[in-house]
Write a protein that holds these residues in place. Structure first.
Motif, PDB file in Angstrom:
ATOM      1  N   TYR A  25       0.826  -1.208   0.000  1.00 24.06           N
ATOM      2  CA  TYR A  25       0.000   0.000   0.000  1.00 24.06           C
ATOM      3  C   TYR A  25       0.858   1.256   0.000  1.00 24.06           C
ATOM      4  O   TYR A  25       0.529   2.246  -0.655  1.00 24.06           O
ATOM      5  CB  TYR A  25      -0.950   0.023   1.201  1.00 24.06           C
ATOM      6  N   ARG A  26       1.957   1.233   0.725  1.00 24.33           N
ATOM      7  CA  ARG A  26       2.845   2.405   0.745  1.00 24.33           C
ATOM      8  C   ARG A  26       3.369   2.724  -0.660  1.00 24.33           C
ATOM      9  O   ARG A  26       3.491   3.879  -1.021  1.00 24.33           O
ATOM     10  CB  ARG A  26       4.005   2.184   1.713  1.00 24.33           C
ATOM     11  N   THR A  27       3.668   1.685  -1.443  1.00 23.85           N
ATOM     12  CA  THR A  27       4.172   1.927  -2.800  1.00 23.85           C
ATOM     13  C   THR A  27       3.067   2.409  -3.735  1.00 23.85           C
ATOM     14  O   THR A  27       3.353   3.081  -4.725  1.00 23.85           O
ATOM     15  CB  THR A  27       4.833   0.672  -3.403  1.00 23.85           C
ATOM     16  N   LEU A  28       1.824   2.072  -3.432  1.00 24.72           N
ATOM     17  CA  LEU A  28       0.698   2.477  -4.280  1.00 24.72           C
ATOM     18  C   LEU A  28       0.189   3.878  -3.954  1.00 24.72           C
ATOM     19  O   LEU A  28      -0.512   4.483  -4.759  1.00 24.72           O
ATOM     20  CB  LEU A  28      -0.456   1.478  -4.138  1.00 24.72           C
ATOM     21  N   ALA A  29       0.532   4.383  -2.777  1.00 24.00           N
ATOM     22  CA  ALA A  29      -0.002   5.667  -2.317  1.00 24.00           C
ATOM     23  C   ALA A  29       0.788   6.841  -2.875  1.00 24.00           C
ATOM     24  O   ALA A  29       2.017   6.823  -2.902  1.00 24.00           O
ATOM     25  CB  ALA A  29       0.012   5.718  -0.793  1.00 24.00           C
ATOM     26  N   ASP A  30       0.059   7.861  -3.294  1.00 19.56           N
ATOM     27  CA  ASP A  30       0.689   9.129  -3.650  1.00 19.56           C
ATOM     28  C   ASP A  30       1.041   9.910  -2.386  1.00 19.56           C
ATOM     29  O   ASP A  30       1.946  10.746  -2.395  1.00 19.56           O
ATOM     30  CB  ASP A  30      -0.259   9.975  -4.506  1.00 19.56           C
ATOM     31  N   GLN A  31       0.311   9.624  -1.320  1.00 16.02           N
ATOM     32  CA  GLN A  31       0.503  10.332  -0.060  1.00 16.02           C
ATOM     33  C   GLN A  31       0.184   9.374   1.084  1.00 16.02           C
ATOM     34  O   GLN A  31      -0.796   8.637   1.020  1.00 16.02           O
ATOM     35  CB  GLN A  31      -0.442  11.540  -0.013  1.00 16.02           C
ATOM     36  N   VAL A  32       1.018   9.399   2.113  1.00 17.90           N
ATOM     37  CA  VAL A  32       0.760   8.648   3.338  1.00 17.90           C
ATOM     38  C   VAL A  32       0.601   9.678   4.444  1.00 17.90           C
ATOM     39  O   VAL A  32       1.479  10.517   4.648  1.00 17.90           O
ATOM     40  CB  VAL A  32       1.907   7.672   3.678  1.00 17.90           C
ATOM     41  N   THR A  33      -0.525   9.639   5.126  1.00 22.26           N
ATOM     42  CA  THR A  33      -0.776  10.584   6.216  1.00 22.26           C
ATOM     43  C   THR A  33      -0.949   9.817   7.514  1.00 22.26           C
ATOM     44  O   THR A  33      -1.803   8.942   7.617  1.00 22.26           O
ATOM     45  CB  THR A  33      -2.034  11.437   5.938  1.00 22.26           C
ATOM     46  N   VAL A  34      -0.136  10.157   8.488  1.00 22.30           N
ATOM     47  CA  VAL A  34      -0.219   9.550   9.809  1.00 22.30           C
ATOM     48  C   VAL A  34      -0.912  10.546  10.725  1.00 22.30           C
ATOM     49  O   VAL A  34      -0.502  11.701  10.820  1.00 22.30           O
ATOM     50  CB  VAL A  34       1.181   9.198  10.360  1.00 22.30           C
ATOM     51  N   SER A  35      -1.976  10.093  11.352  1.00 21.87           N
ATOM     52  CA  SER A  35      -2.717  10.957  12.268  1.00 21.87           C
ATOM     53  C   SER A  35      -3.338  10.109  13.367  1.00 21.87           C
ATOM     54  O   SER A  35      -3.989   9.109  13.089  1.00 21.87           O
ATOM     55  CB  SER A  35      -3.811  11.719  11.530  1.00 21.87           C
ATOM     56  N   GLN A  36      -3.126  10.532  14.589  1.00 24.78           N
ATOM     57  CA  GLN A  36      -3.687   9.821  15.728  1.00 24.78           C
ATOM     58  C   GLN A  36      -4.949  10.509  16.244  1.00 24.78           C
ATOM     59  O   GLN A  36      -5.465  10.155  17.294  1.00 24.78           O
ATOM     60  CB  GLN A  36      -2.649   9.709  16.838  1.00 24.78           C
ATOM     61  N   GLY A  37      -5.432  11.484  15.509  1.00 19.22           N
ATOM     62  CA  GLY A  37      -6.595  12.229  15.948  1.00 19.22           C
ATOM     63  C   GLY A  37      -7.908  11.562  15.595  1.00 19.22           C
ATOM     64  O   GLY A  37      -7.949  10.473  15.033  1.00 19.22           O
ATOM     65  N   VAL A  38      -8.969  12.248  15.938  1.00 19.73           N
ATOM     66  CA  VAL A  38     -10.304  11.793  15.565  1.00 19.73           C
ATOM     67  C   VAL A  38     -10.442  11.950  14.051  1.00 19.73           C
ATOM     68  O   VAL A  38      -9.638  12.640  13.412  1.00 19.73           O
ATOM     69  CB  VAL A  38     -11.399  12.583  16.329  1.00 19.73           C
ATOM     70  N   PRO A  39     -11.454  11.325  13.431  1.00 13.45           N
ATOM     71  CA  PRO A  39     -11.572  11.355  11.971  1.00 13.45           C
ATOM     72  C   PRO A  39     -11.508  12.752  11.342  1.00 13.45           C
ATOM     73  O   PRO A  39     -10.860  12.936  10.307  1.00 13.45           O
ATOM     74  CB  PRO A  39     -12.919  10.681  11.721  1.00 13.45           C
ATOM     75  N   ALA A  40     -12.136  13.739  11.945  1.00  7.80           N
ATOM     76  CA  ALA A  40     -12.091  15.096  11.374  1.00  7.80           C
ATOM     77  C   ALA A  40     -10.670  15.651  11.389  1.00  7.80           C
ATOM     78  O   ALA A  40     -10.247  16.329  10.447  1.00  7.80           O
ATOM     79  CB  ALA A  40     -13.040  16.025  12.124  1.00  7.80           C
ATOM     80  N   GLU A  41      -9.910  15.351  12.453  1.00  3.31           N
ATOM     81  CA  GLU A  41      -8.514  15.799  12.520  1.00  3.31           C
ATOM     82  C   GLU A  41      -7.663  15.079  11.488  1.00  3.31           C
ATOM     83  O   GLU A  41      -6.773  15.671  10.876  1.00  3.31           O
ATOM     84  CB  GLU A  41      -7.955  15.567  13.924  1.00  3.31           C
ATOM     85  N   THR A  42      -7.913  13.793  11.284  1.00  5.67           N
ATOM     86  CA  THR A  42      -7.192  13.036  10.268  1.00  5.67           C
ATOM     87  C   THR A  42      -7.462  13.626   8.890  1.00  5.67           C
ATOM     88  O   THR A  42      -6.541  13.823   8.089  1.00  5.67           O
ATOM     89  CB  THR A  42      -7.593  11.547  10.313  1.00  5.67           C
ATOM     90  N   ALA A  43      -8.728  13.930   8.610  1.00  4.21           N
ATOM     91  CA  ALA A  43      -9.082  14.542   7.324  1.00  4.21           C
ATOM     92  C   ALA A  43      -8.384  15.882   7.156  1.00  4.21           C
ATOM     93  O   ALA A  43      -7.897  16.205   6.062  1.00  4.21           O
ATOM     94  CB  ALA A  43     -10.593  14.698   7.217  1.00  4.21           C
ATOM     95  N   CYS A  44      -8.306  16.665   8.214  1.00  6.65           N
ATOM     96  CA  CYS A  44      -7.627  17.955   8.159  1.00  6.65           C
ATOM     97  C   CYS A  44      -6.134  17.769   7.864  1.00  6.65           C
ATOM     98  O   CYS A  44      -5.563  18.494   7.046  1.00  6.65           O
ATOM     99  CB  CYS A  44      -7.834  18.701   9.474  1.00  6.65           C
ATOM    100  N   SER A  45      -5.515  16.777   8.500  1.00  6.81           N
ATOM    101  CA  SER A  45      -4.104  16.478   8.236  1.00  6.81           C
ATOM    102  C   SER A  45      -3.892  16.058   6.786  1.00  6.81           C
ATOM    103  O   SER A  45      -2.933  16.490   6.141  1.00  6.81           O
ATOM    104  CB  SER A  45      -3.611  15.361   9.165  1.00  6.81           C
ATOM    105  N   ILE A  46      -4.787  15.211   6.275  1.00  8.93           N
ATOM    106  CA  ILE A  46      -4.708  14.786   4.872  1.00  8.93           C
ATOM    107  C   ILE A  46      -4.801  15.997   3.958  1.00  8.93           C
ATOM    108  O   ILE A  46      -4.007  16.159   3.030  1.00  8.93           O
ATOM    109  CB  ILE A  46      -5.818  13.761   4.549  1.00  8.93           C
TER     110      ILE A  46
END
Length: 185
Positions: A149-170
């Motif tokens: 999956y890492r090789t297929l991704a254009d972007q890898v986003t690591v976030s330990q927050g709630v879903p809205a925070e993860t979306a914001c990080s992305i």
């Protein structure tokens, strides 16, 4: 960005949880490929039990291509965990990969940067879904698929927050990546 945004990765990384928030940030529709399957052919586990995994991979791909063809504007789409990686039906999986590369930008959300902790979180989430899964099997599958999956991704986003925070990080990483691409040109 005029491309579809594809959230990719194993089950339990947060694609379906953060996807609607990301779609809202971008002003786009959100598509959940698993939900499309459930609302069409039916329960995924039951479908696989009745028709086999190979037929599920084919049907899932068919549903994806039909839905994407209906889109009048780019969307945010959470892909099924096996959509880009399946140990069967290699031709279909390669067509899926080519489509994602050709019409979209793929993002792999991860709940932790440390592989062991990420594995623990994702496997825990998977086991809570009630599909009678084995912890050992899920750990092995996650660790086998994560590097792919890492090789297929254009972007890898690591976030330990709630879903809205993860979306914001992305979203922030997408904006930064676009700015960097503009600077390179």
């Amino acid at each position: 960005m005029d491309h579809h945004i594809f959230l990719i990765g194993p089950g339990g990384v947060g694609k379906t949880s953060c996807g609607p928030h990301l779609a809202k940030f971008l002003g786009r529709d959100f598509i959940d490929l698993d939900q499309l399957f459930v609302s069409g052919p039916g329960d995924i586990g039951g479908y696989i039990a009745d028709h086999g995994y190979v037929q599920y991979v084919r049907e899932n791909s068919k549903i994806f291509f039909e839905r994407i063809a209906q889109c009048r504007a780019p969307s945010v789409c959470a892909l099924s965990s096996g959509f880009l990686i399946a140990e069967v039906e290699a031709e279909t999986v390669e067509l899926n990969r080519a489509a994602v590369r050709g019409i979209g930008y793929s993002i792999l959300p991860l709940p932790h940067a440390n592989v062991q902790e990420c594995t623990r979180i994702v496997v825990s989430r998977q086991l809570q879904r009630g599909f009678n899964l084995s912890q050992d099997t899920e750990q092995k599958k996650f660790l086998k698929r994560l590097p792919i999956y890492r090789t297929l991704a254009d972007q890898v986003t690591v976030s330990q927050g709630v879903p809205a925070e993860t979306a914001c990080s992305i979203y922030k990483e997408m904006v930064n990546a676009r700015a960097l691409q503009a600077d390179i040109r």
